[in-house]
Design an enzyme around this catalytic site. Structure first.
Site, PDB file in Angstrom:
ATOM      1  N   TYR A 100       0.852  -1.197   0.000  1.00 32.09           N
ATOM      2  CA  TYR A 100       0.000   0.000   0.000  1.00 32.09           C
ATOM      3  C   TYR A 100       0.880   1.236   0.000  1.00 32.09           C
ATOM      4  CZ  TYR A 100      -4.245   2.534   0.049  1.00 32.09           C
ATOM      5  OH  TYR A 100      -5.235   3.385  -0.333  1.00 32.09           O
ATOM      6  N   ARG A 153      -9.854  11.345  -6.908  1.00 37.46           N
ATOM      7  CA  ARG A 153      -8.767  11.988  -6.156  1.00 37.46           C
ATOM      8  C   ARG A 153      -7.973  10.875  -5.492  1.00 37.46           C
ATOM      9  NH1 ARG A 153      -7.238  10.985  -1.846  1.00 37.46           N
ATOM     10  NH2 ARG A 153      -8.845  11.705  -0.428  1.00 37.46           N
ATOM     11  N   LYS A 171      -6.337  -1.530  -0.911  1.00 40.97           N
ATOM     12  CA  LYS A 171      -7.068  -1.260   0.329  1.00 40.97           C
ATOM     13  C   LYS A 171      -7.662  -2.560   0.887  1.00 40.97           C
ATOM     14  CE  LYS A 171      -7.901   2.577   2.407  1.00 40.97           C
ATOM     15  NZ  LYS A 171      -7.185   3.818   2.545  1.00 40.97           N
ATOM     16  N   GLU A 242     -13.834   5.133  -1.553  1.00 42.69           N
ATOM     17  CA  GLU A 242     -12.418   5.463  -1.365  1.00 42.69           C
ATOM     18  C   GLU A 242     -11.911   6.373  -2.477  1.00 42.69           C
ATOM     19  OE1 GLU A 242     -10.504   4.249   1.229  1.00 42.69           O
ATOM     20  OE2 GLU A 242      -8.881   5.504   0.496  1.00 42.69           O
ATOM     21  N   ASP A 243     -11.240   7.450  -2.101  1.00 42.58           N
ATOM     22  CA  ASP A 243     -10.538   8.326  -3.037  1.00 42.58           C
ATOM     23  C   ASP A 243     -11.403   8.915  -4.146  1.00 42.58           C
ATOM     24  OD1 ASP A 243      -8.366   8.084  -1.478  1.00 42.58           O
ATOM     25  OD2 ASP A 243      -7.046   7.198  -2.950  1.00 42.58           O
ATOM     26  N   ASP A 265     -13.900   5.965   3.684  1.00 41.20           N
ATOM     27  CA  ASP A 265     -12.693   5.878   4.508  1.00 41.20           C
ATOM     28  C   ASP A 265     -11.940   7.203   4.581  1.00 41.20           C
ATOM     29  OD1 ASP A 265     -10.674   4.513   6.008  1.00 41.20           O
ATOM     30  OD2 ASP A 265      -9.441   4.709   4.213  1.00 41.20           O
ATOM     31  N   ASP A 266     -11.944   7.975   3.489  1.00 40.97           N
ATOM     32  CA  ASP A 266     -11.219   9.260   3.525  1.00 40.97           C
ATOM     33  C   ASP A 266     -11.882  10.220   4.501  1.00 40.97           C
ATOM     34  OD1 ASP A 266      -9.412   8.598   1.312  1.00 40.97           O
ATOM     35  OD2 ASP A 266     -11.285   8.539   0.200  1.00 40.97           O
ATOM     36  N   ASN A 405      -0.204  12.600   2.021  1.00 42.80           N
ATOM     37  CA  ASN A 405       0.711  11.638   1.432  1.00 42.80           C
ATOM     38  C   ASN A 405       0.486  11.627  -0.073  1.00 42.80           C
ATOM     39  OD1 ASN A 405      -1.608   9.928   1.106  1.00 42.80           O
ATOM     40  ND2 ASN A 405      -1.361   9.274   3.218  1.00 42.80           N
TER      41      ASN A 405
HETATM   42  P1  NAI Z   1      -9.115  17.050  -1.027  1.00 40.63           P
HETATM   43  O1  NAI Z   1      -8.620  17.271  -2.390  1.00 40.63           O
HETATM   44  O2  NAI Z   1     -10.547  16.721  -0.795  1.00 40.63           O
HETATM   45  O3  NAI Z   1      -8.783  18.362  -0.143  1.00 40.63           O
HETATM   46  C1  NAI Z   1      -7.599  19.092  -0.182  1.00 40.63           C
HETATM   47  C2  NAI Z   1      -7.812  20.391   0.586  1.00 40.63           C
HETATM   48  O4  NAI Z   1      -6.570  21.083   0.661  1.00 40.63           O
HETATM   49  C3  NAI Z   1      -8.796  21.330  -0.077  1.00 40.63           C
HETATM   50  O5  NAI Z   1      -9.608  21.936   0.905  1.00 40.63           O
HETATM   51  C4  NAI Z   1      -7.892  22.393  -0.726  1.00 40.63           C
HETATM   52  O6  NAI Z   1      -8.519  23.666  -0.835  1.00 40.63           O
HETATM   53  C5  NAI Z   1      -6.764  22.429   0.267  1.00 40.63           C
HETATM   54  N1  NAI Z   1      -5.535  22.965  -0.324  1.00 40.63           N
HETATM   55  C6  NAI Z   1      -4.969  22.640  -1.501  1.00 40.63           C
HETATM   56  N2  NAI Z   1      -3.880  23.407  -1.730  1.00 40.63           N
HETATM   57  C7  NAI Z   1      -3.765  24.214  -0.672  1.00 40.63           C
HETATM   58  C8  NAI Z   1      -2.850  25.235  -0.326  1.00 40.63           C
HETATM   59  N3  NAI Z   1      -1.843  25.564  -1.114  1.00 40.63           N
HETATM   60  N4  NAI Z   1      -3.037  25.867   0.858  1.00 40.63           N
HETATM   61  C9  NAI Z   1      -4.058  25.556   1.662  1.00 40.63           C
HETATM   62  N5  NAI Z   1      -4.947  24.594   1.395  1.00 40.63           N
HETATM   63  C10 NAI Z   1      -4.801  23.926   0.239  1.00 40.63           C
HETATM   64  O7  NAI Z   1      -8.204  15.929  -0.418  1.00 40.63           O
HETATM   65  P2  NAI Z   1      -8.472  15.062   0.901  1.00 40.63           P
HETATM   66  O8  NAI Z   1      -9.238  13.824   0.597  1.00 40.63           O
HETATM   67  O9  NAI Z   1      -9.044  15.925   1.969  1.00 40.63           O
HETATM   68  O10 NAI Z   1      -6.993  14.593   1.257  1.00 40.63           O
HETATM   69  C11 NAI Z   1      -6.030  15.562   1.623  1.00 40.63           C
HETATM   70  C12 NAI Z   1      -4.732  14.866   1.940  1.00 40.63           C
HETATM   71  O11 NAI Z   1      -4.903  14.062   3.078  1.00 40.63           O
HETATM   72  C13 NAI Z   1      -4.197  13.962   0.822  1.00 40.63           C
HETATM   73  O12 NAI Z   1      -2.819  14.181   0.640  1.00 40.63           O
HETATM   74  C14 NAI Z   1      -4.392  12.594   1.345  1.00 40.63           C
HETATM   75  O13 NAI Z   1      -3.381  11.737   0.895  1.00 40.63           O
HETATM   76  C15 NAI Z   1      -4.278  12.834   2.829  1.00 40.63           C
HETATM   77  N6  NAI Z   1      -4.935  11.773   3.542  1.00 40.63           N
HETATM   78  C16 NAI Z   1      -4.220  11.148   4.516  1.00 40.63           C
HETATM   79  C17 NAI Z   1      -4.715  10.063   5.136  1.00 40.63           C
HETATM   80  C18 NAI Z   1      -3.946   9.407   6.225  1.00 40.63           C
HETATM   81  O14 NAI Z   1      -4.271   8.321   6.618  1.00 40.63           O
HETATM   82  N7  NAI Z   1      -2.924  10.027   6.729  1.00 40.63           N
HETATM   83  C19 NAI Z   1      -6.015   9.491   4.715  1.00 40.63           C
HETATM   84  C20 NAI Z   1      -6.747  10.280   3.723  1.00 40.63           C
HETATM   85  C21 NAI Z   1      -6.191  11.375   3.151  1.00 40.63           C
END
Ligand code: NAI
Length: 568
Positions: A100, A153, A171, A242-243, A265-266, A405
């Site tokens: 993963y 995404r 997953k 997912e995603d 899950d997200d 990530n």
């Molecule tokens: P998303 O695309 O739904 O949201 C991204 C957010 O970041 C949006 O609100 C956007 O406006 C904001 N953003 C983008 N560029 C920006 C900037 N320059 N300054 C400020 N804000 C900015 O994505 P999602 O699903 O919320 O995922 C976000 C991140 O979280 C991804 O990288 C994902 O890999 C990570 N994630 C981590 C997990 C974990 O287990 N650690 C699990 C799920 C997601």
């Protein structure tokens, strides 16, 4: 059917060897080889599972990149499921990052190029009106979890279209590898509604529809047909989204969560694991969740899901929903969410408080004075030295959660967080970083990886045949995960349990979640006396079982009696 699959089969001879869930390769006994018609079809030695595992380890040792190791392991899964899970479960801390995250990110980017063998289902929007029929082509009738993406995404990598199909595959492998959910219950699914990724649309090896994404209305009516068809084809099935893009993730969850057994899950799994880290950060500081103030960088599906779950947990600590929401601030690509913003989506509005507009994150930190910052922005390096230094000036122990990530998207590294805060930060990331040594002290950065949560919740759903998935189940999972970090590791800043013991951690977590499922009246099986034993009964073990072939499948039964006689 619980735990391991019943190994009575209608397959015989070479056909049986080609079924990865039955194949034992060189581990078939002499008696099995004779009874199953495979004498001469495998090398004429009988090997143990351990010897087979040592061969896998040796072959993996010759691979030079994680992507090559990923391809090798996927290939192993295509041929021998037991040996694949035996390998991954023998050393989860080593193999989970290969099957993963972070390797899966690269594997998805190259999905059409490294593709070898089909796995799961691919359902295109062009099949609208026929979805039920397509689902019938899946060979298993008792499917308990479908993990589905539209590739909208993928991780922090954006719209990958059909290349995102690697995500549900990976997953669901984690359901089995981390929590022992039997693999025969699991179905990875890619819903192909097109992609807006021009690079892939022009790639001859791309494996999806060559068209742009449809309108939201069209997409949702396709998803409606899919969700309803699943209820009929697989009545005990939970759908794990997912995603998807942030907006689709939240809206589709709202659309189905009260009617069907679904979760995202997200939104919920990520929220659960981050909440577990927040619970332990509060333990380290000697505070309660409701004593803290939170500022998110990122207000997409992960950010909103976490803010909502956090507020539910704060309400459980005695706050009103309004009081809980007033402790949560969010900042996105257009700056701080505040009450004069006109570009916000409905689900972001509860976090848009009265505050001066700003596009400067450091200024927002100065003014809001959060105790915890949470990076879910997909922007690597967004927690700059100035951000961490400001947090450290305002807090004795600033909590810095850099969750995006893959690796290069992390808002800051643990080394940066500990160095810039002069060792004061309580830190976790979305990916696994090695320990950091600073001024004679060793810090253990935890990985806020939702693989501590969703496989355990999935196991609880499978075992209890839950009819719905609630936020409370994720809060309970978060508490259970948090409770399993021993105090000596907490003192070194580790917010999450060690990955080496992940199966046992998830069994305990699944047991607590299943108790809640029963207490909430959502279970569809009789209540057990002991929840840990109940979960253990369902756990898949990566061990070969005796294989028997049904009489009717044997050549003597298939050939006309006269021919069968002469053949003998
Ligand atoms: P998303 O695309 O739904 O949201 C991204 C957010 O970041 C949006 O609100 C956007 O406006 C904001 N953003 C983008 N560029 C920006 C900037 N320059 N300054 C400020 N804000 C900015 O994505 P999602 O699903 O919320 O995922 C976000 C991140 O979280 C991804 O990288 C994902 O890999 C990570 N994630 C981590 C997990 C974990 O287990 N650690 C699990 C799920 C997601």
């Amino acid at each position: 059917m619980k735990g391991n699959k019943n190994m009575t089969t209608s397959k015989y001879g070479i056909e049986l060897l080609h079924d990865p869930s039955l194949n034992k390769s060189t581990a078939f006994t002499e008696a099995e080889r004779k009874a199953l018609g495979i004498v001469g079809l495998v090398p004429d030695v009988t090997e143990t599972e351990d010897l087979q595992l040592s061969r896998v380890m040796m072959q993996l040792g010759h691979k030079t990149t994680d992507l090559d190791r990923y391809i090798y392991l996927v290939n192993l899964l295509d041929h021998n499921e037991t040996l694949f899970y035996r390998t991954v479960m023998s050393d989860p801390a080593r193999f989970l990052p290969i099957v993963y995250d972070p390797t899966i990110g690269e594997a998805c980017l190259k999905f059409g190029h490294i593709y070898r063998q089909t796995r799961g289902m691919y359902l295109s929007i062009t099949r609208r009106g026929k979805v039920k029929e397509v689902l019938k082509n899946w060979p298993q009738r008792d499917v308990r979890v479908i993990c589905v993406t539209d590739g909208g995404r993928i991780l922090g990598l954006g719209d990958l279209g059909a290349n995102g199909a690697g995500i549900p595959i990976g997953k669901l492998e984690l359901y089995t590898a981390c929590a022992g959910v039997p693999p025969q219950y699991l179905l990875p699914m890619y819903l192909d509604a097109g992609t807006n990724n021009e690079q892939y649309l022009h790639d001859p090896l791309y494996l999806g529809l060559r068209r742009n994404r449809p309108s939201t209305e069209d997409l949702y009516s396709f998803v409606d047909e899919f969700v309803e068809a699943v209820q009929e084809a697989f009545p005990k099935c939970c759908i794990h989204f997912e995603d998807w893009t942030g907006v689709d993730a939240v809206h589709l969850l709202q659309r189905y969560r009260d009617k069907y057994c679904v979760y995202n899950d997200d939104v919920q799994g990520t929220a659960g694991i981050v909440l577990a880290g927040m619970i332990n950060a509060a333990k380290i500081k000697g505070t309660k969740l409701s004593d803290e103030k939170y500022l998110f960088l990122g207000a997409g599906s992960a950010g909103i899901g976490l803010a909502n779950l956090l507020c539910s947990a704060l309400v459980k600590e005695g706050l009103t929903l309004g009081q809980a929401q007033s402790k949560v601030y969010m900042f996105d690509i257009n700056g701080l969410l505040e009450s004069t913003r006109t570009d916000l989506v409905d689900f972001q509005k509860p976090y848009a408080h009265k505050h001066a507009a700003t596009r400067d994150f450091v200024a927002a930190v100065e003014s809001i004075k959060p105790t915890t910052i949470i990076g879910v922005s997909t922007v690597g390096g967004a927690f700059t030295q100035k951000v961490v230094e400001t947090m450290s000036r305002l807090n004795e122990q600033p909590v810095v959660l850099a969750l995006s990530n893959p690796t290069e998207r992390a808002e800051c590294t643990p080394e940066q967080a500990y160095t810039w805060s002069k060792g004061k930060a309580i830190y976790a990331a979305g990916i696994q970083f090695p320990p950091v040594h600073l001024n004679g002290k060793t810090f253990l950065p935890g990985q806020a990886n939702n693989f501590y949560i969703f496989p355990a919740v999935g196991m609880a759903i499978v075992a209890t045949q839950a009819s719905r998935v609630t936020d409370d189940m994720f809060i309970e999972a978060a508490r259970a995960v948090a409770d399993q970090v021993p105090s000596d590791l907490l003192n070194q800043g580790l917010l999450y349990p060690l990955q080496s013991n992940i199966l046992e951690t998830e069994i305990q977590t699944a047991a607590r979640v299943s108790k809640l499922v029963f207490d909430s009246g959502l279970a569809r099986v009789p209540r057990p006396a002991d929840f840990v034993s109940f979960i253990r009964e369902h756990v898949y073990k990566p061990e070969y079982q005796p294989v028997e072939v049904i009489e009717a499948a044997k050549p003597e039964a298939i050939r006309p009696p006269s021919q069968a006689k002469t053949a003998s």
